[in-house]
Write an enzyme that holds these catalytic residues in place. Structure first.
Site, mmCIF file in Angstrom:
data_model
loop_
_atom_site.group_PDB
_atom_site.id
_atom_site.type_symbol
_atom_site.label_atom_id
_atom_site.label_comp_id
_atom_site.label_asym_id
_atom_site.label_seq_id
_atom_site.Cartn_x
_atom_site.Cartn_y
_atom_site.Cartn_z
ATOM 1 N N ASP A 234 0.837 -1.200 0.000
ATOM 2 C CA ASP A 234 0.000 0.000 0.000
ATOM 3 C C ASP A 234 0.874 1.253 0.000
ATOM 4 O O ASP A 234 1.657 1.459 0.919
ATOM 5 C CB ASP A 234 -0.891 -0.022 1.249
ATOM 6 C CG ASP A 234 -1.974 1.033 1.240
ATOM 7 O OD1 ASP A 234 -1.936 1.911 0.357
ATOM 8 O OD2 ASP A 234 -2.849 0.996 2.118
ATOM 9 N N HIS A 330 -8.993 -0.253 -8.029
ATOM 10 C CA HIS A 330 -8.673 0.817 -7.081
ATOM 11 C C HIS A 330 -7.546 1.704 -7.579
ATOM 12 O O HIS A 330 -7.637 2.936 -7.494
ATOM 13 C CB HIS A 330 -8.317 0.204 -5.727
ATOM 14 C CG HIS A 330 -7.963 1.221 -4.679
ATOM 15 N ND1 HIS A 330 -8.900 2.037 -4.095
ATOM 16 C CD2 HIS A 330 -6.757 1.568 -4.122
ATOM 17 C CE1 HIS A 330 -8.318 2.837 -3.219
ATOM 18 N NE2 HIS A 330 -7.026 2.580 -3.223
#
Length: 422
Positions: A234, A330
């Site tokens: 991330d 995403h």
């Protein structure tokens, strides 16, 4: 173009206390004993040694300077532990009281981040060095009205708009003051938070607190981007200080008017508590998870190939003619190139607060994003994510806050001085 000054770190092992411990090499007995050649117990793992112990490691002796053009803890590489707190002013606390508090807090933070004892030191972290401690301060929109500074409140410091499917707890959002405390040692973060809390008595009380964690330095064979609780890497597409126009995208580089001169060199931080619905996430296979994100789970590389930091080929199609990185993946929905260049510096931490009555983990991401203007960065990106992000069904936004973060200060000054004394 200048790069953020507080990100520099220095090793000061020669002038900080030494961490005294005995490491365990190889397999120790069930009782945790280290056994010498004669078979005698030398010491329990973690017990201080009488011979002076092992020198303070680089992890413990690293200092992030508190003073500088920008506040530390923004571009600083993420530490292993983080504590986020919001404070509300006590009734009757005025501008002079807040100014005095910010001076006390800044003086204490300067000492603590240098690895020195703070005021009224209770020795919680006495055996540790600075451990990359950073303390970052911010102001909520409500503060300006309470201390008579409404005319100097930035236009961008206003309540964030509601987003679809938000499930926000007002008691865990907003606040008059914001503090972020990060370090590579849990006792160091606790000691700093405790010192700040004692200094605030009579002026401000804690509204909410949330604790986060990240990968500990040295836990992986090579430095890597944070891996979140979904198992995904991330932050791969985060902007870097060396990028063109980084400062303009993250910091306020020019005041909007004479009343806003105090903000030059400051920034805004959006804080969101995002619960990950991990049982639902774990219910889909790895290939499906990768399509939701648009990246491989193992390396974080875009599904179009390359390594973690390779540019994605958003136009690439597979043998079936479909986009390899789907329209609602995403990474595509959040990418600057699909948001008119909107950019944020994300510096989030994982959290885990136990398990609910249904057995599901109360865990997820403490989302922390730094930007020069939330109306140009977070707000449009979040609106787009809320409308069509494949990841949204696996998330629940439970708390939200926005704070303005003043520039750093020089030795002898304090954070927010040009606002509170201007």
């Amino acid at each position: 173009m200048s790069s953020p000054e507080p990100a520099e770190q220095t090793s000061v092992g020669a002038r900080v206390s030494r961490r005294r411990f005995v490491g365990v090499a190889g397999a120790a007995g069930a009782g945790g004993l280290v056994v010498g050649a004669t078979g005698g117990a030398v010491a329990f793992a973690g017990e201080s040694a009488d011979d002076g112990g092992v020198p303070l490691t680089r992890l413990g002796s690293t200092v992030v300077p508190f003073h500088g053009k920008y506040q530390a803890g923004i571009t600083t590489p993420a530490q292993a532990k983080a504590v986020f707190l919001a404070w509300d002013l006590e009734p009757g606390a005025d501008r002079a009281a807040v100014a005095a508090l910010m001076r006390r807090w800044s003086d204490a933070a300067a000492r603590l981040t240098a690895g020195q004892p703070g005021p009224g030191d209770d020795q919680v972290a006495a055996d540790a060095g600075a451990c990359s401690l950073t303390v970052t301060f911010g102001f909520g929109g409500t503060l300006f009205d309470k201390v008579g500074l409404a005319a100097r409140r930035p236009a961008a410091l206003k309540p964030l708009p509601p987003f679809p499917d938000d499930a926000l707890d007002p008691a865990r959002g907003d606040g008059d003051l914001f503090v972020q405390v990060c370090a590579d040692d849990g006792l160091v973060t606790f000691g700093a938070v405790r010192a700040l809390q004692k200094l605030a008595k009579g002026v401000a009380r804690i509204r909410w607190q949330m604790n986060g964690f990240a990968r500990s330095p040295g836990a992986t064979a090579k430095p890597m981007t944070h891996r979140n609780l979904m198992g995904q890497i991330d932050g791969s597409n985060n902007p870097k200080p060396a990028d063109p126009k980084f400062d303009e995208k993250i910091f306020v580089t020019a005041a909007a008017g004479p009343e806003q001169g105090w903000l030059t060199g400051g920034t805004y931080v959006v804080f969101r508590r995002i619960r990950m619905l991990l049982d639902a996430w774990d219910g889909i296979d790895k290939a499906h998870q990768e399509r939701v994100i648009g990246r491989t789970k193992d390396t974080g590389a875009p599904l179009t190939g390359g390594g973690e930091h390779s540019a994605a080929d958003f136009g690439k199609r597979g043998p079936d003619g479909e986009l390899v990185i789907t329209a609602n993946a995403h990474m595509r929905v959040a990418a600057p190139e699909f948001n008119r260049g909107a950019t944020m510096l994300r510096r989030g931490y994982s959290y885990h607060d136990g398990f609910g009555s249904d057995g599901a983990p109360d865990a997820g991401l403490l989302f922390v994003a730094w930007q020069h203007d939330p109306d140009e960065a977070f707000v449009p990106i979040q609106r787009k994510l809320a409308r069509g992000d494949a990841l949204s069904p696996f998330l629940r936004h439970e708390a939200s806050a926005l704070f303005v973060v003043p520039p750093g200060c020089a030795p002898g000054g304090y954070v927010g001085q040009s606002l509170l004394e201007g």
